[in-house]
Design a protein around this motif. Structure first.
Motif, PDB file in Angstrom:
ATOM      1  N   MET A   1      -1.427 -20.984   4.040  1.00  0.00           N
ATOM      2  CA  MET A   1      -0.026 -20.589   3.865  1.00  0.00           C
ATOM      3  C   MET A   1       0.049 -19.393   2.930  1.00  0.00           C
ATOM      4  SD  MET A   1       3.127 -21.196   4.604  1.00  0.00           S
ATOM      5  CE  MET A   1       4.789 -20.950   4.027  1.00  0.00           C
ATOM      6  N   CYS A   2       0.931 -18.478   3.216  1.00  0.00           N
ATOM      7  CA  CYS A   2       1.198 -17.354   2.327  1.00  0.00           C
ATOM      8  C   CYS A   2       2.693 -17.106   2.389  1.00  0.00           C
ATOM      9  CB  CYS A   2       0.415 -16.116   2.760  1.00  0.00           C
ATOM     10  SG  CYS A   2       0.807 -14.627   1.824  1.00  0.00           S
ATOM     11  N   GLY A   3       3.423 -17.541   1.340  1.00  0.00           N
ATOM     12  CA  GLY A   3       4.871 -17.431   1.358  1.00  0.00           C
ATOM     13  C   GLY A   3       5.430 -16.321   0.502  1.00  0.00           C
ATOM     14  N   ARG A   4       4.627 -15.755  -0.365  1.00  0.00           N
ATOM     15  CA  ARG A   4       4.992 -14.606  -1.195  1.00  0.00           C
ATOM     16  C   ARG A   4       3.717 -13.819  -1.489  1.00  0.00           C
ATOM     17  NH1 ARG A   4       9.963 -15.725  -3.851  1.00  0.00           N
ATOM     18  NH2 ARG A   4      11.160 -16.929  -2.331  1.00  0.00           N
ATOM     19  N   TYR A   5       3.851 -12.503  -1.560  1.00  0.00           N
ATOM     20  CA  TYR A   5       2.704 -11.692  -1.960  1.00  0.00           C
ATOM     21  C   TYR A   5       3.203 -10.439  -2.648  1.00  0.00           C
ATOM     22  CZ  TYR A   5       3.260  -8.638   2.211  1.00  0.00           C
ATOM     23  OH  TYR A   5       3.727  -7.767   3.166  1.00  0.00           O
ATOM     24  N   LEU A   6       2.285  -9.601  -3.101  1.00  0.00           N
ATOM     25  CA  LEU A   6       2.685  -8.402  -3.838  1.00  0.00           C
ATOM     26  C   LEU A   6       1.886  -7.194  -3.379  1.00  0.00           C
ATOM     27  CD1 LEU A   6       1.010  -8.362  -7.326  1.00  0.00           C
ATOM     28  CD2 LEU A   6       0.846 -10.399  -5.894  1.00  0.00           C
ATOM     29  N   LEU A   7       2.495  -6.027  -3.573  1.00  0.00           N
ATOM     30  CA  LEU A   7       1.832  -4.752  -3.300  1.00  0.00           C
ATOM     31  C   LEU A   7       2.385  -3.738  -4.288  1.00  0.00           C
ATOM     32  CD1 LEU A   7      -0.069  -2.983  -1.630  1.00  0.00           C
ATOM     33  CD2 LEU A   7       1.874  -2.484  -0.116  1.00  0.00           C
ATOM     34  N   THR A   8       1.540  -3.323  -5.230  1.00  0.00           N
ATOM     35  CA  THR A   8       1.981  -2.427  -6.285  1.00  0.00           C
ATOM     36  C   THR A   8       1.194  -1.122  -6.323  1.00  0.00           C
ATOM     37  OG1 THR A   8       0.501  -3.414  -7.933  1.00  0.00           O
ATOM     38  CG2 THR A   8       2.684  -4.402  -7.672  1.00  0.00           C
ATOM     39  N   ALA A   9       0.153  -0.987  -5.523  1.00  0.00           N
ATOM     40  CA  ALA A   9      -0.690   0.211  -5.544  1.00  0.00           C
ATOM     41  C   ALA A   9       0.107   1.434  -5.095  1.00  0.00           C
ATOM     42  CB  ALA A   9      -1.901   0.007  -4.637  1.00  0.00           C
ATOM     43  N   PRO A  10      -0.144   2.617  -5.675  1.00  0.00           N
ATOM     44  CA  PRO A  10       0.537   3.847  -5.249  1.00  0.00           C
ATOM     45  C   PRO A  10       0.193   4.201  -3.810  1.00  0.00           C
ATOM     46  CG  PRO A  10      -0.574   4.143  -7.366  1.00  0.00           C
ATOM     47  CD  PRO A  10      -1.048   2.836  -6.814  1.00  0.00           C
ATOM     48  N   VAL A  11       1.097   4.891  -3.145  1.00  0.00           N
ATOM     49  CA  VAL A  11       0.904   5.193  -1.733  1.00  0.00           C
ATOM     50  C   VAL A  11      -0.321   6.067  -1.511  1.00  0.00           C
ATOM     51  CG1 VAL A  11       2.410   7.225  -1.682  1.00  0.00           C
ATOM     52  CG2 VAL A  11       2.127   5.835   0.397  1.00  0.00           C
ATOM     53  N   ASP A  12      -0.633   6.975  -2.435  1.00  0.00           N
ATOM     54  CA  ASP A  12      -1.817   7.815  -2.255  1.00  0.00           C
ATOM     55  C   ASP A  12      -3.104   6.995  -2.308  1.00  0.00           C
ATOM     56  OD1 ASP A  12      -0.312  10.086  -1.919  1.00  0.00           O
ATOM     57  OD2 ASP A  12      -0.570  10.814  -3.967  1.00  0.00           O
ATOM     58  N   ALA A  13      -3.143   5.991  -3.186  1.00  0.00           N
ATOM     59  CA  ALA A  13      -4.310   5.118  -3.253  1.00  0.00           C
ATOM     60  C   ALA A  13      -4.431   4.289  -1.974  1.00  0.00           C
ATOM     61  CB  ALA A  13      -4.213   4.199  -4.471  1.00  0.00           C
ATOM     62  N   LEU A  14      -3.302   3.847  -1.438  1.00  0.00           N
ATOM     63  CA  LEU A  14      -3.321   3.102  -0.185  1.00  0.00           C
ATOM     64  C   LEU A  14      -3.798   3.978   0.966  1.00  0.00           C
ATOM     65  CD1 LEU A  14       0.033   1.124  -0.514  1.00  0.00           C
ATOM     66  CD2 LEU A  14      -2.281   0.241  -0.833  1.00  0.00           C
ATOM     67  N   ALA A  15      -3.348   5.242   0.987  1.00  0.00           N
ATOM     68  CA  ALA A  15      -3.761   6.163   2.044  1.00  0.00           C
ATOM     69  C   ALA A  15      -5.268   6.391   2.009  1.00  0.00           C
ATOM     70  CB  ALA A  15      -3.013   7.486   1.915  1.00  0.00           C
ATOM     71  N   ALA A  16      -5.826   6.496   0.804  1.00  0.00           N
ATOM     72  CA  ALA A  16      -7.270   6.690   0.679  1.00  0.00           C
ATOM     73  C   ALA A  16      -8.040   5.485   1.203  1.00  0.00           C
ATOM     74  CB  ALA A  16      -7.631   6.964  -0.780  1.00  0.00           C
ATOM     75  N   LEU A  17      -7.517   4.293   0.986  1.00  0.00           N
ATOM     76  CA  LEU A  17      -8.195   3.077   1.424  1.00  0.00           C
ATOM     77  C   LEU A  17      -8.010   2.822   2.911  1.00  0.00           C
ATOM     78  CD1 LEU A  17      -9.712   0.413   0.892  1.00  0.00           C
ATOM     79  CD2 LEU A  17      -7.531  -0.600   0.189  1.00  0.00           C
ATOM     80  N   PHE A  18      -6.790   2.992   3.397  1.00  0.00           N
ATOM     81  CA  PHE A  18      -6.474   2.594   4.771  1.00  0.00           C
ATOM     82  C   PHE A  18      -6.519   3.745   5.778  1.00  0.00           C
ATOM     83  CE2 PHE A  18      -4.712  -0.831   2.250  1.00  0.00           C
ATOM     84  CZ  PHE A  18      -5.026  -1.954   2.999  1.00  0.00           C
ATOM     85  N   GLY A  19      -6.535   4.971   5.308  1.00  0.00           N
ATOM     86  CA  GLY A  19      -6.675   6.106   6.216  1.00  0.00           C
ATOM     87  C   GLY A  19      -5.439   6.452   7.011  1.00  0.00           C
ATOM     88  N   PHE A  20      -4.244   6.140   6.502  1.00  0.00           N
ATOM     89  CA  PHE A  20      -3.047   6.565   7.225  1.00  0.00           C
ATOM     90  C   PHE A  20      -2.650   7.964   6.772  1.00  0.00           C
ATOM     91  CE2 PHE A  20      -1.587   3.808   3.700  1.00  0.00           C
ATOM     92  CZ  PHE A  20      -0.740   4.666   3.016  1.00  0.00           C
ATOM     93  N   GLU A  21      -1.880   8.655   7.623  1.00  0.00           N
ATOM     94  CA  GLU A  21      -1.611  10.070   7.396  1.00  0.00           C
ATOM     95  C   GLU A  21      -0.214  10.358   6.865  1.00  0.00           C
ATOM     96  OE1 GLU A  21      -2.491  11.476  11.281  1.00  0.00           O
ATOM     97  OE2 GLU A  21      -4.583  10.815  11.163  1.00  0.00           O
ATOM     98  N   ASN A  22       0.739   9.491   7.128  1.00  0.00           N
ATOM     99  CA  ASN A  22       2.095   9.730   6.619  1.00  0.00           C
ATOM    100  C   ASN A  22       2.196   9.281   5.162  1.00  0.00           C
ATOM    101  OD1 ASN A  22       1.787   7.008   7.498  1.00  0.00           O
ATOM    102  ND2 ASN A  22       3.997   6.752   7.570  1.00  0.00           N
ATOM    103  N   ARG A  23       3.237   9.691   4.472  1.00  0.00           N
ATOM    104  CA  ARG A  23       3.424   9.334   3.070  1.00  0.00           C
ATOM    105  C   ARG A  23       4.857   8.849   2.849  1.00  0.00           C
ATOM    106  NH1 ARG A  23      -1.259  10.160   3.255  1.00  0.00           N
ATOM    107  NH2 ARG A  23      -2.643  11.029   1.657  1.00  0.00           N
TER     108      ARG A  23
END
Length: 230
Positions: A1-23
């Motif tokens: 079960m996962c009923g709550r989660y968090l995401l606080t990383a900056p978008v540029d750090a996420l782009a570097a990890l996940f390889g997406f191109e939009n910002r």
């Protein structure tokens, strides 16, 4: 079960990890709740990836109304490829759900205690997405796949999100459903540690860094005096 989660990383750090191109603009979130918009990473033509905001709680395309019934926020990873509500999304809508951990609860009623499952950095939950459309109304939504809990998480709950390692992103997003199904497995037992946190995470309006602060240990009860005395 996962009923709550968090995401606080900056978008540029996420782009570097996940390889997406939009910002897109992406504010830090310490308490993402069902039916709220949350970030997912999906394939984008030609051969790229993009970060989109989708409703957490999958709405199957055949549903009469996106608000009917409880939101389908989780899908059992072991059966998602066959279940009518999830099989089309598993086949053609797999996505990655960036997260900096999730919350779980143990106990019942007033004795219910909140815990933060903390990874060493941002991870990718296995997600599946779908599009619901009626007339001019369109709802894009997703669910998080779960599997058997292991390690510290298993002491709190018997289920945990499926985690996709960076080396497997391409397979999860673009391979055959059969190949993707091979990634539906428990995460490494030492990936998360579990921290007892304040119960206010259960309230949707609470969304601040204090939610992941370890709860102070309870003071030990004083020992009664030894012997009967006079």
């Amino acid at each position: 079960m996962c009923g709550r989660y968090l995401l606080t990383a900056p978008v540029d750090a996420l782009a570097a990890l996940f390889g997406f191109e939009n910002r897109p603009n992406l504010a830090p979130r310490w308490n993402i709740a069902p039916t709220q918009a949350a970030a997912v990473v999906r394939p984008a033509d030609p051969g790229g990836r993009r970060l989109d905001l989708l409703r957490w709680g999958l709405v199957p395309p055949w549903a009469k109304d996106p608000k009917s019934g409880p939101p389908l926020i989780n899908a059992r990873g072991e059966t998602a490829a066959e279940k009518p509500a999830f099989r089309d999304a598993f086949r053609a809508g797999r996505c990655l759900v960036p997260a900096d951990g999730f919350y779980e609860w143990r106990g019942k009623g007033k004795e219910k205690q909140a815990f933060y499952a903390r990874p060493p950095g941002t991870v990718a939950f296995a997600g599946i997405a779908a599009q619901w459309r009626r007339g001019d109304e369109t709802v894009e939504s997703f669910a998080i796949l779960t599997t058997d809990a292991v390690g510290a998480i298993a002491e709190v709950h018997d289920r945990s999100p499926v985690v996709i390692a960076p080396g497997d992103f391409r397979t999860w997003l673009g391979a055959t459903p059969e190949a993707a199904a091979g990634l539906v497995r428990p995460p490494p037992a030492d990936l998360f540690d579990v921290v007892e946190v304040d119960g206010r995470v259960g309230y949707v309006r609470q969304d601040d860094p204090g939610l992941i602060a370890p709860k102070p240990a309870r003071a030990a009860e004083p020992e009664p005096p030894a012997g009967g005395g006079q």
